[in-house]
Design a protein around this motif. Structure first.
Motif, PDB file in Angstrom:
ATOM      1  N   CYS A   1      22.718  10.973  18.867  1.00  0.00           N
ATOM      2  CA  CYS A   1      22.177   9.685  18.442  1.00  0.00           C
ATOM      3  C   CYS A   1      22.428   8.686  19.557  1.00  0.00           C
ATOM      4  CB  CYS A   1      22.827   9.208  17.147  1.00  0.00           C
ATOM      5  SG  CYS A   1      22.321   7.555  16.629  1.00  0.00           S
TER       6      CYS A   1
ATOM      7  N   TRP B   1      27.641   9.585  10.993  1.00  0.00           N
ATOM      8  CA  TRP B   1      26.576  10.467  10.531  1.00  0.00           C
ATOM      9  C   TRP B   1      26.664  10.563   9.017  1.00  0.00           C
ATOM     10  CZ3 TRP B   1      22.685  12.201  13.462  1.00  0.00           C
ATOM     11  CH2 TRP B   1      22.850  12.196  14.845  1.00  0.00           C
ATOM     12  N   TYR B   2      25.543  10.351   8.385  1.00  0.00           N
ATOM     13  CA  TYR B   2      25.389  10.560   6.953  1.00  0.00           C
ATOM     14  C   TYR B   2      24.374  11.684   6.753  1.00  0.00           C
ATOM     15  CZ  TYR B   2      27.633   6.040   5.884  1.00  0.00           C
ATOM     16  OH  TYR B   2      28.525   5.002   5.741  1.00  0.00           O
TER      17      TYR B   2
ATOM     18  N   ARG C   1      22.777   9.873  -0.514  1.00  0.00           N
ATOM     19  CA  ARG C   1      23.228   9.937   0.875  1.00  0.00           C
ATOM     20  C   ARG C   1      24.746   9.886   0.886  1.00  0.00           C
ATOM     21  NH1 ARG C   1      20.169   6.239   5.259  1.00  0.00           N
ATOM     22  NH2 ARG C   1      18.470   7.284   4.121  1.00  0.00           N
TER      23      ARG C   1
ATOM     24  N   TYR D   1      21.387  11.360   9.092  1.00  0.00           N
ATOM     25  CA  TYR D   1      21.081  10.020   9.568  1.00  0.00           C
ATOM     26  C   TYR D   1      22.233   9.469  10.400  1.00  0.00           C
ATOM     27  CZ  TYR D   1      17.467  10.004   5.949  1.00  0.00           C
ATOM     28  OH  TYR D   1      16.374  10.311   5.163  1.00  0.00           O
ATOM     29  N   CYS D   2      21.876   8.846  11.496  1.00  0.00           N
ATOM     30  CA  CYS D   2      22.842   8.149  12.330  1.00  0.00           C
ATOM     31  C   CYS D   2      22.953   6.706  11.837  1.00  0.00           C
ATOM     32  CB  CYS D   2      22.371   8.191  13.772  1.00  0.00           C
ATOM     33  SG  CYS D   2      23.429   7.334  14.953  1.00  0.00           S
ATOM     34  N   ASN D   3      24.160   6.185  11.873  1.00  0.00           N
ATOM     35  CA  ASN D   3      24.407   4.804  11.450  1.00  0.00           C
ATOM     36  C   ASN D   3      25.279   4.096  12.473  1.00  0.00           C
ATOM     37  OD1 ASN D   3      26.689   3.031   9.739  1.00  0.00           O
ATOM     38  ND2 ASN D   3      24.573   2.594   9.202  1.00  0.00           N
TER      39      ASN D   3
ATOM     40  N   ARG E   1      27.349   0.394  13.169  1.00  0.00           N
ATOM     41  CA  ARG E   1      27.843  -0.899  12.681  1.00  0.00           C
ATOM     42  C   ARG E   1      28.509  -1.590  13.852  1.00  0.00           C
ATOM     43  NH1 ARG E   1      31.227   1.889   7.758  1.00  0.00           N
ATOM     44  NH2 ARG E   1      29.546   3.310   7.122  1.00  0.00           N
TER      45      ARG E   1
ATOM     46  N   ASN F   1      24.050  -3.587  11.140  1.00  0.00           N
ATOM     47  CA  ASN F   1      24.137  -2.274  10.494  1.00  0.00           C
ATOM     48  C   ASN F   1      22.750  -1.637  10.609  1.00  0.00           C
ATOM     49  OD1 ASN F   1      24.719  -0.038   8.944  1.00  0.00           O
ATOM     50  ND2 ASN F   1      25.159  -1.154   7.080  1.00  0.00           N
TER      51      ASN F   1
ATOM     52  N   TRP G   1      20.204   2.003  11.007  1.00  0.00           N
ATOM     53  CA  TRP G   1      20.035   3.418  10.678  1.00  0.00           C
ATOM     54  C   TRP G   1      18.975   4.050  11.558  1.00  0.00           C
ATOM     55  CZ3 TRP G   1      23.025   5.884   7.062  1.00  0.00           C
ATOM     56  CH2 TRP G   1      23.773   5.072   6.187  1.00  0.00           C
TER      57      TRP G   1
END
Length: 120
Positions: A22, A36-37, A45, A95-97, A99, A108, A110
């Motif tokens: 990512c 990572w989610y 999620r 999914y990459c996140n 913050r 924040n 995604w």
């Protein structure tokens, strides 16, 4: 504005490995943490792994401990998820996140997600 570009998903047999990437781009932001989610069909999620950039600490979902490793290349603003010994139950969109702090305060973001399919 921050853009997150994920790559590395795909189809793998049980017991195999994949590495997700990512890459974060944009201007005038600092990263507090990247994570990572994943979301499997019909499920919520869930957090898989998180890397705190300030203390360089990591945390993992219990079911992936010892199999998944989150790491970073700070020079490239990129975070990786090395996934080993994959199981069919790891099948999900990952999914990459990100913050952090932007010009206007907390941010924040995604990524769009990358599909990981583990066949039995």
């Amino acid at each position: 504005q921050v853009q997150l570009v994920e790559s590395g998903g795909g189809l793998v047999q049980a017991g195999g490995s994949l590495r997700l990437s990512c890459a974060a781009s944009g201007s005038r932001f600092s990263i507090g943490a990247m994570a990572w989610y994943r979301q499997a069909p019909g499920k919520q999620r869930e957090l898989v792994a998180i890397l705190d950039f300030s203390g360089i600490t990591t945390s993992y979902k219990d079911s992936v401990k010892g199999r998944f490793t989150i790491s970073r290349d700070s020079a490239k603003n990129t975070v990786y998820l090395q996934m080993n010994s994959l199981k069919p139950e790891d099948t999900a969109v990952y999914y990459c996140n990100l913050r952090g702090i932007g010009l206007a305060g907390g941010i924040n973001f995604w990524g769009e997600g990358t599909l990981v399919t583990v066949s039995s």
